[in-house]
Design an enzyme around this catalytic site. Structure first.
Site, PDB file in Angstrom:
ATOM      1  N   LYS A   1      21.317  44.351  38.571  1.00 39.99           N
ATOM      2  CA  LYS A   1      22.177  43.203  38.923  1.00 39.99           C
ATOM      3  C   LYS A   1      21.624  41.804  39.048  1.00 39.99           C
ATOM      4  O   LYS A   1      20.649  41.768  40.097  1.00 39.99           O
ATOM      5  CB  LYS A   1      22.967  43.646  40.088  1.00 39.99           C
ATOM      6  CG  LYS A   1      23.782  42.464  40.890  1.00 39.99           C
ATOM      7  CD  LYS A   1      25.374  42.352  40.186  1.00 39.99           C
ATOM      8  CE  LYS A   1      26.022  41.203  40.880  1.00 39.99           C
ATOM      9  NZ  LYS A   1      26.955  40.592  39.963  1.00 39.99           N
TER      10      LYS A   1
ATOM     11  N   GLY B   1      34.667  35.232  42.579  1.00 35.94           N
ATOM     12  CA  GLY B   1      34.008  34.013  43.096  1.00 35.94           C
ATOM     13  C   GLY B   1      34.399  32.709  42.729  1.00 35.94           C
ATOM     14  O   GLY B   1      34.487  31.582  43.467  1.00 35.94           O
ATOM     15  N   ASN B   2      35.252  32.695  41.669  1.00 35.53           N
ATOM     16  CA  ASN B   2      36.082  31.624  41.043  1.00 35.53           C
ATOM     17  C   ASN B   2      37.080  30.909  41.950  1.00 35.53           C
ATOM     18  O   ASN B   2      37.699  30.037  41.969  1.00 35.53           O
ATOM     19  CB  ASN B   2      36.312  31.929  39.544  1.00 35.53           C
ATOM     20  CG  ASN B   2      36.785  33.341  39.518  1.00 35.53           C
ATOM     21  OD1 ASN B   2      38.072  33.594  40.036  1.00 35.53           O
ATOM     22  ND2 ASN B   2      36.124  34.080  38.706  1.00 35.53           N
TER      23      ASN B   2
ATOM     24  N   LYS C   1      36.042  45.502  36.892  1.00 37.08           N
ATOM     25  CA  LYS C   1      37.504  45.266  37.319  1.00 37.08           C
ATOM     26  C   LYS C   1      38.482  46.350  36.584  1.00 37.08           C
ATOM     27  O   LYS C   1      39.157  46.897  37.446  1.00 37.08           O
ATOM     28  CB  LYS C   1      37.963  43.864  36.757  1.00 37.08           C
ATOM     29  CG  LYS C   1      37.286  42.743  37.562  1.00 37.08           C
ATOM     30  CD  LYS C   1      37.881  41.280  36.918  1.00 37.08           C
ATOM     31  CE  LYS C   1      36.689  40.403  37.277  1.00 37.08           C
ATOM     32  NZ  LYS C   1      36.191  40.339  38.534  1.00 37.08           N
TER      33      LYS C   1
ATOM     34  N   LYS D   1      31.965  44.102  44.033  1.00 36.51           N
ATOM     35  CA  LYS D   1      32.927  43.813  44.890  1.00 36.51           C
ATOM     36  C   LYS D   1      34.326  44.595  44.445  1.00 36.51           C
ATOM     37  O   LYS D   1      35.046  44.802  45.126  1.00 36.51           O
ATOM     38  CB  LYS D   1      33.247  42.466  45.314  1.00 36.51           C
ATOM     39  CG  LYS D   1      33.868  41.413  44.276  1.00 36.51           C
ATOM     40  CD  LYS D   1      35.100  41.007  44.430  1.00 36.51           C
ATOM     41  CE  LYS D   1      35.845  40.364  43.414  1.00 36.51           C
ATOM     42  NZ  LYS D   1      35.434  40.296  42.147  1.00 36.51           N
TER      43      LYS D   1
HETATM   44  P1  ADP Z   1      34.936  37.428  39.149  1.00 33.79           P
HETATM   45  O1  ADP Z   1      33.969  36.328  39.937  1.00 33.79           O
HETATM   46  O2  ADP Z   1      36.254  37.159  39.163  1.00 33.79           O
HETATM   47  O3  ADP Z   1      34.457  38.671  39.590  1.00 33.79           O
HETATM   48  P2  ADP Z   1      33.586  37.732  36.637  1.00 33.79           P
HETATM   49  O4  ADP Z   1      32.972  36.642  36.003  1.00 33.79           O
HETATM   50  O5  ADP Z   1      32.792  38.743  37.053  1.00 33.79           O
HETATM   51  O6  ADP Z   1      34.621  37.109  37.630  1.00 33.79           O
HETATM   52  O7  ADP Z   1      34.340  38.369  35.567  1.00 33.79           O
HETATM   53  C1  ADP Z   1      35.494  37.583  34.807  1.00 33.79           C
HETATM   54  C2  ADP Z   1      34.963  37.306  33.579  1.00 33.79           C
HETATM   55  O8  ADP Z   1      34.968  38.363  32.544  1.00 33.79           O
HETATM   56  C3  ADP Z   1      35.644  36.108  32.580  1.00 33.79           C
HETATM   57  O9  ADP Z   1      35.592  34.902  33.003  1.00 33.79           O
HETATM   58  C4  ADP Z   1      35.289  36.653  31.062  1.00 33.79           C
HETATM   59  O10 ADP Z   1      34.519  35.538  30.596  1.00 33.79           O
HETATM   60  C5  ADP Z   1      34.593  37.762  31.337  1.00 33.79           C
HETATM   61  N1  ADP Z   1      35.099  38.869  30.175  1.00 33.79           N
HETATM   62  C6  ADP Z   1      34.255  39.579  29.564  1.00 33.79           C
HETATM   63  N2  ADP Z   1      34.888  40.347  28.834  1.00 33.79           N
HETATM   64  C7  ADP Z   1      36.289  40.152  29.044  1.00 33.79           C
HETATM   65  C8  ADP Z   1      37.505  40.925  28.533  1.00 33.79           C
HETATM   66  N3  ADP Z   1      37.296  41.824  27.659  1.00 33.79           N
HETATM   67  N4  ADP Z   1      38.513  40.472  28.857  1.00 33.79           N
HETATM   68  C9  ADP Z   1      38.771  39.398  29.694  1.00 33.79           C
HETATM   69  N5  ADP Z   1      37.662  38.858  30.404  1.00 33.79           N
HETATM   70  C10 ADP Z   1      36.443  39.243  29.884  1.00 33.79           C
HETATM   71 MG    MG Z   2      32.636  39.920  39.139  1.00 33.00          MG
END
Ligand code: ADP
Ligand code: MG
Length: 313
Positions: A133, A15-16, A274, A212
């Site tokens: 969620k 989303g970013n 991810k 997603k």
């Molecule tokens: P997206 O919108 O890309 O799906 P998310 O917010 O769901 O992004 O996931 C990315 C976030 O995961 C990062 O901004 C970070 O704050 C968080 N995060 C939590 N644990 C970790 C980790 N071990 N390594 C990297 N990022 C992490």
């Molecule tokens: Mg996400």
């Protein structure tokens, strides 16, 4: 190289890519944010056949907020809101990417298509019994006992929670394969896809949100993608994230990744899905999977940055 012989790249945007942390998220801001990642995607599309998937968290949250602010007597079910965001974000990605492709080479026309995508889930998925969620706005003081849906206290406050079932199959996988074989760049599976269950020969939408990243990994497997890239707002997967020994992982084997997932190094709802998506992709025979920043997609594809997840132990 003839397009039919080129490798296929699936790029999953968080989303970013549209709204950066701390922004209000106006439409001009969202278009502007898309330019950098999509200029990279445009260059990669000269080398690879390209599929783009994307998140929709803030956009679906915004639609829910509008619905609740209006005291809507006919609230739209979640599957309709997901479909709406596929249209909205698909349009924004498609038009921005089209412009970037044109800048690159005004003489070459690359056809693009944004596809409404259904993703099948099982009605018996245990997620329906325990919605986890969080979606939509933070509820106001004293609202949580009266709203007509399940809620949970999150770090931000009380929020609506919905089921996040496992994706089982992408309904349009054959169409997507045919489109990329025919030279189209395909934007699909937005927000994890419109969640549907099978009822005899027809599909029926359900109130749920599919992750997603997991839907993208499934699509990558079902379409036969070579390279799976998950682009987000951090440089990759870290150990001891936010802690004193924080360290970016350059490479992670699938079995080590599973071990770290079990140990809680990658939280559910953010980095966890991810890493799991990449693990599933390489375990099912996918060639390369990378988690990287939306700003460094090309460098990650070239193997210089990001976290690579590789098969094996
Ligand atoms: P997206 O919108 O890309 O799906 P998310 O917010 O769901 O992004 O996931 C990315 C976030 O995961 C990062 O901004 C970070 O704050 C968080 N995060 C939590 N644990 C970790 C980790 N071990 N390594 C990297 N990022 C992490
Ligand atoms: Mg996400």
């Amino acid at each position: 190289m003839p397009r039919a012989q080129r490798e296929t790249l699936l790029l999953a945007f968080g989303g970013n890519a549209l709204i950066r942390k701390g922004q209000t998220g106006t439409i001009p801001e969202q278009f502007e944010n898309l330019r950098l990642p999509l200029s990279q995607a445009a260059r990669l599309a000269q080398e690879y056949r390209l599929i783009i998937t994307h998140g929709n968290g803030p956009q679906v949250g915004d639609l829910l907020l509008r619905q609740e602010c209006c005291g809507d007597s006919l609230p739209l079910p979640l599957e309709i809101l997901v479909a709406q965001t596929q249209g909205q974000i698909g349009y924004m990605i498609e038009s921005t990417l089209d412009t970037e492709l044109m800048h690159l080479d005004p003489l070459v026309h690359r056809p693009l298509v944004s596809l409404l995508s259904y993703v099948v889930v099982r009605p018996s998925d245990p997620a329906f019994l325990h919605p986890t969620k969080p979606i939509g706005p933070v509820l106001g003081e004293g609202e949580e006992p009266v709203v007509p849906y399940p809620v949970r206290k999150t770090a931000k406050g009380w929020r609506r929670v919905v089921a996040s079932p496992e994706p089982v199959t992408i309904v349009e996988k054959q169409e997507i394969r045919q489109l990329i074989d025919a030279g189209f760049i395909v934007i699909c599976c937005g927000g994890g896809g419109i969640p549907v269950v099978r009822e005899g020969r027809r599909f029926c939408g359900v109130d749920a949100v599919i992750d997603k990243d997991l839907a993208s990994a499934l699509l990558a497997r079902e379409v036969g993608v070579d390279l799976f890239v998950v682009a987000t707002d951090v440089a990759g997967a870290y150990l001891d994230y936010g802690g004193p020994d924080e360290r970016l992982l350059a490479e992670l084997t699938a079995s080590k990744a599973r071990e770290l997932l079990e140990a809680g190094a990658f939280p559910a709802g953010s980095m966890g899905p991810k890493v799991l998506a990449c693990v599933r992709f390489v375990e099912s025979g996918g060639a390369r999977a990378i988690i990287c920043s939306i700003e460094e997609i090309e460098a990650a594809v070239a193997g210089r940055v990001g976290t690579r997840i590789v098969a094996g132990g």
